[in-house]
Motif scaffolding. Structure first.
Motif, PDB file in Angstrom:
ATOM      1  N   GLY A   1     -42.117  55.872  47.855  1.00  0.00           N
ATOM      2  CA  GLY A   1     -43.555  55.964  48.046  1.00  0.00           C
ATOM      3  C   GLY A   1     -43.985  56.490  49.393  1.00  0.00           C
ATOM      4  N   ALA A   2     -43.040  56.811  50.259  1.00  0.00           N
ATOM      5  CA  ALA A   2     -43.401  57.234  51.612  1.00  0.00           C
ATOM      6  C   ALA A   2     -43.865  58.685  51.668  1.00  0.00           C
ATOM      7  N   ARG A   3     -43.498  59.491  50.651  1.00  0.00           N
ATOM      8  CA  ARG A   3     -43.851  60.911  50.700  1.00  0.00           C
ATOM      9  C   ARG A   3     -44.484  61.349  49.392  1.00  0.00           C
ATOM     10  N   VAL A   4     -45.625  61.984  49.484  1.00  0.00           N
ATOM     11  CA  VAL A   4     -46.306  62.530  48.312  1.00  0.00           C
ATOM     12  C   VAL A   4     -45.672  63.871  47.969  1.00  0.00           C
ATOM     13  N   SER A   5     -45.301  64.071  46.706  1.00  0.00           N
ATOM     14  CA  SER A   5     -44.571  65.282  46.331  1.00  0.00           C
ATOM     15  C   SER A   5     -45.143  65.960  45.094  1.00  0.00           C
ATOM     16  N   VAL A   6     -46.338  65.566  44.691  1.00  0.00           N
ATOM     17  CA  VAL A   6     -46.888  66.073  43.433  1.00  0.00           C
ATOM     18  C   VAL A   6     -47.476  67.478  43.563  1.00  0.00           C
ATOM     19  N   ASP A   7     -47.739  67.945  44.782  1.00  0.00           N
ATOM     20  CA  ASP A   7     -48.314  69.279  44.966  1.00  0.00           C
ATOM     21  C   ASP A   7     -47.178  70.302  45.027  1.00  0.00           C
ATOM     22  N   SER A   8     -46.559  70.560  43.871  1.00  0.00           N
ATOM     23  CA  SER A   8     -45.418  71.470  43.799  1.00  0.00           C
ATOM     24  C   SER A   8     -45.505  72.289  42.518  1.00  0.00           C
ATOM     25  N   ASP A   9     -44.770  73.394  42.464  1.00  0.00           N
ATOM     26  CA  ASP A   9     -44.757  74.224  41.267  1.00  0.00           C
ATOM     27  C   ASP A   9     -44.224  73.450  40.069  1.00  0.00           C
ATOM     28  N   GLU A  10     -43.213  72.624  40.319  1.00  0.00           N
ATOM     29  CA  GLU A  10     -42.619  71.859  39.219  1.00  0.00           C
ATOM     30  C   GLU A  10     -43.613  70.852  38.656  1.00  0.00           C
ATOM     31  N   ALA A  11     -44.301  70.138  39.531  1.00  0.00           N
ATOM     32  CA  ALA A  11     -45.288  69.167  39.064  1.00  0.00           C
ATOM     33  C   ALA A  11     -46.412  69.867  38.304  1.00  0.00           C
ATOM     34  N   ARG A  12     -46.836  71.005  38.804  1.00  0.00           N
ATOM     35  CA  ARG A  12     -47.892  71.756  38.108  1.00  0.00           C
ATOM     36  C   ARG A  12     -47.429  72.219  36.733  1.00  0.00           C
ATOM     37  N   ALA A  13     -46.149  72.546  36.599  1.00  0.00           N
ATOM     38  CA  ALA A  13     -45.621  72.947  35.288  1.00  0.00           C
ATOM     39  C   ALA A  13     -45.704  71.786  34.303  1.00  0.00           C
ATOM     40  N   GLY A  14     -45.408  70.566  34.772  1.00  0.00           N
ATOM     41  CA  GLY A  14     -45.517  69.402  33.903  1.00  0.00           C
ATOM     42  C   GLY A  14     -46.941  69.137  33.465  1.00  0.00           C
ATOM     43  N   LEU A  15     -47.874  69.255  34.411  1.00  0.00           N
ATOM     44  CA  LEU A  15     -49.286  69.066  34.081  1.00  0.00           C
ATOM     45  C   LEU A  15     -49.774  70.155  33.123  1.00  0.00           C
TER      46      LEU A  15
ATOM     47  N   VAL B   1     -44.004  65.532  34.516  1.00  0.00           N
ATOM     48  CA  VAL B   1     -43.719  66.051  35.857  1.00  0.00           C
ATOM     49  C   VAL B   1     -42.223  66.034  36.148  1.00  0.00           C
ATOM     50  N   HIS B   2     -41.560  64.916  35.853  1.00  0.00           N
ATOM     51  CA  HIS B   2     -40.116  64.829  36.112  1.00  0.00           C
ATOM     52  C   HIS B   2     -39.321  65.735  35.192  1.00  0.00           C
ATOM     53  N   SER B   3     -39.759  65.885  33.946  1.00  0.00           N
ATOM     54  CA  SER B   3     -39.044  66.774  33.022  1.00  0.00           C
ATOM     55  C   SER B   3     -39.042  68.208  33.538  1.00  0.00           C
ATOM     56  N   ALA B   4     -40.096  68.589  34.257  1.00  0.00           N
ATOM     57  CA  ALA B   4     -40.181  69.935  34.823  1.00  0.00           C
ATOM     58  C   ALA B   4     -39.463  70.048  36.165  1.00  0.00           C
ATOM     59  N   GLY B   5     -38.836  68.957  36.617  1.00  0.00           N
ATOM     60  CA  GLY B   5     -38.105  68.982  37.884  1.00  0.00           C
ATOM     61  C   GLY B   5     -38.906  68.540  39.081  1.00  0.00           C
ATOM     62  N   GLY B   6     -40.129  68.037  38.849  1.00  0.00           N
ATOM     63  CA  GLY B   6     -40.960  67.590  39.954  1.00  0.00           C
ATOM     64  C   GLY B   6     -40.942  66.093  40.128  1.00  0.00           C
ATOM     65  N   SER B   7     -41.836  65.601  40.965  1.00  0.00           N
ATOM     66  CA  SER B   7     -41.990  64.166  41.180  1.00  0.00           C
ATOM     67  C   SER B   7     -43.390  63.916  41.708  1.00  0.00           C
ATOM     68  N   ILE B   8     -43.797  62.677  41.701  1.00  0.00           N
ATOM     69  CA  ILE B   8     -45.129  62.304  42.189  1.00  0.00           C
ATOM     70  C   ILE B   8     -45.036  61.723  43.596  1.00  0.00           C
ATOM     71  N   LEU B   9     -44.102  60.797  43.785  1.00  0.00           N
ATOM     72  CA  LEU B   9     -43.824  60.224  45.110  1.00  0.00           C
ATOM     73  C   LEU B   9     -42.321  60.231  45.321  1.00  0.00           C
ATOM     74  N   ARG B  10     -41.918  60.314  46.576  1.00  0.00           N
ATOM     75  CA  ARG B  10     -40.499  60.227  46.919  1.00  0.00           C
ATOM     76  C   ARG B  10     -40.313  59.210  48.028  1.00  0.00           C
ATOM     77  N   ASP B  11     -39.041  58.888  48.253  1.00  0.00           N
ATOM     78  CA  ASP B  11     -38.678  58.004  49.365  1.00  0.00           C
ATOM     79  C   ASP B  11     -39.415  56.668  49.270  1.00  0.00           C
TER      80      ASP B  11
END
Length: 424
Positions: free
Chosen positions: A220-234, A208-218
């Motif tokens: 753990g305060a913000r969920v960020s896995v529902d993104s194009d970048e995270a989907r590219a990693g998956l 996920v991170h290699s594709a420019g995404g993330s799972i949580l941010r801040d």
């Protein structure tokens, strides 16, 4: 325990406490005029390497009034964590210092089980920059890095040389070589750690991170896995299974199963930790002298590794925080950190050691590991990290079994992580 060993060889030598202890939750009788000086108990997981006892003997000889007693918990990371938490919740002072997996820092800090530390007490500028982030939570330092780790891509250099190919730098190159070259030599293409356990969380986070995404941010305060970048990693991982260059057998691999597959000459590519280098180079290895290691690839170039390793943290019920601070300074000194590498075969946290000519000659993978460490990221930070990791594993298992698409997996994981976050 191999997971802990591998990820730093991970919960290593126990211990802990850091400098600049602020006194959160400290005992009233922690050591009156002595300013909290006296004997210490260090707690860690089992399976210690043999380099630590001499170091502790040196400490004990030099500090007869501040002797260190080592307590080893079970080899299993889960059991070690459970026993540490049980003691910390009880309020008992059995443990003064703890050697904790880097992924536990946020959870332990948020629960008040370990105390914040003064940054100026330690030479953090001398450490590799990303490792310091694993020791922080909510903008404060709660631990001191002791052992670090980052994933590497191991590859069969002899085979790629025969094919006139370089080691892959991108996912497309990796997929093409794993799909077309490996079968010509009767090999599986690529393996990581894909059994549902902590190693799967690491592999998914790296993709996920290699594709420019993330799972949580801040933190753990913000969920960020529902993104194009995270989907590219998956999608990278799911495509590997669908196209066959990640074998079904690899879906049952942890660190050791995947290492043996590579070391026995059954894999073209392997994602694993630096400890594999020494094992695969040893006498009896079928790939000794025939492999290389490079940073993990990403979509357009080098990817991102997850940081492994362990941090030293002070229990909020530590009896002798001043002594503990001195012990941590000792364990993270350049002299001892050198022995962490040369005697313990563990990646140190001191940046200068990765450019030491003598060490580089003895450990030729150090420059590659340094590049990986400098671009590495911590696992998702959360006060409920155990629940976060289990959610990632469950979703990734269905993804790799091709029961869910990357789009479905991303949306499902976002929902589950959102529920976990709202329960904080």
């Amino acid at each position: 325990m191999r997971w802990m060993r591998a990820a730093g060889r991970a919960l290593l030598v126990g211990a802990v406490v850091l400098a600049g202890y602020t006194g959160l939750g400290a005992r009233a009788d922690a050591g009156p005029a002595s300013e909290g000086r006296g004997p210490l108990t260090l707690v860690t997981a089992g399976d210690l390497t043999n380099y630590l006892p001499p170091l502790l003997e040196d400490w004990n000889e030099a500090h007869p009034e501040e002797r260190v007693t080592l307590v080893e918990l079970p080899d299993s990371a889960d059991e070690t964590r459970a026993q540490m938490i049980s003691e910390l919740r009880s309020g008992r002072d059995r443990f003064d210092v703890l050697n904790i997996d880097v992924a536990w820092t946020s959870e332990f800090a948020a629960a008040g089980w370990i105390s914040p530390l003064r940054r100026e007490r330690f030479p953090l500028d001398a450490f590799l920059r990303p490792v310091v982030e694993t020791a922080t939570f909510d903008g404060r330092l709660y631990a001191v890095p002791y052992v670090t780790n980052a994933g590497l891509l191991y590859y069969r250099k002899d085979i790629l040389d025969r094919e006139g190919e370089e080691a892959p730098r991108t996912w497309d190159e990796l997929a093409r070589q794993a799909r077309t070259i490996a079968p010509k030599y009767g090999l599986d293409g690529y393996a990581g750690q894909f059994l549902p356990y902590e190693g799967l969380t690491v592999n998914v986070t790296e993709a996920v991170h290699s594709a420019g995404g993330s799972i949580l941010r801040d933190d753990g305060a913000r969920v960020s896995v529902d993104s194009d970048e995270a989907r590219a990693g998956l999608r990278f991982l799911a495509d590997g299974v669908r196209e066959g260059w990640i074998s079904r057998e690899a879906l049952g691999y942890k660190e050791e199963e995947s290492r043996r597959a590579f070391q026995d000459g059954r894999l073209l590519f392997l994602r694993n930790w630096p400890y594999v280098y020494a094992d695969a180079s040893a006498e009896g290895s079928k790939v000794a002298g025939r492999f290389g290691a490079v940073p993990l690839p990403g979509p357009d170039g080098p990817g991102t590794s997850v940081l492994g390793g362990s941090n030293l943290a002070v229990s909020s019920h530590a009896r002798h925080p001043a002594s503990a601070a001195d012990l941590i300074s000792y364990l993270t000194s350049e002299r001892v950190q050198r022995q962490v590498l040369t005697k313990g075969s563990l990646p140190p946290v001191r940046a200068a050691l990765y450019e030491d000519p003598e060490l580089v000659r003895a450990y030729p993978y150090l420059p590659t590991l340094r590049r990986s460490l400098l671009s590495a990221v911590p696992r998702p930070k959360s006060p409920r990290y155990d629940q976060v990791s289990l959610a990632v594993q469950a979703v990734a298992q269905d993804l790799l079994a091709l029961r869910q698409t990357p789009e479905q997996a991303s949306a499902r994981l976002a929902r589950e992580l959102g529920t976990i976050s709202r329960s904080d």
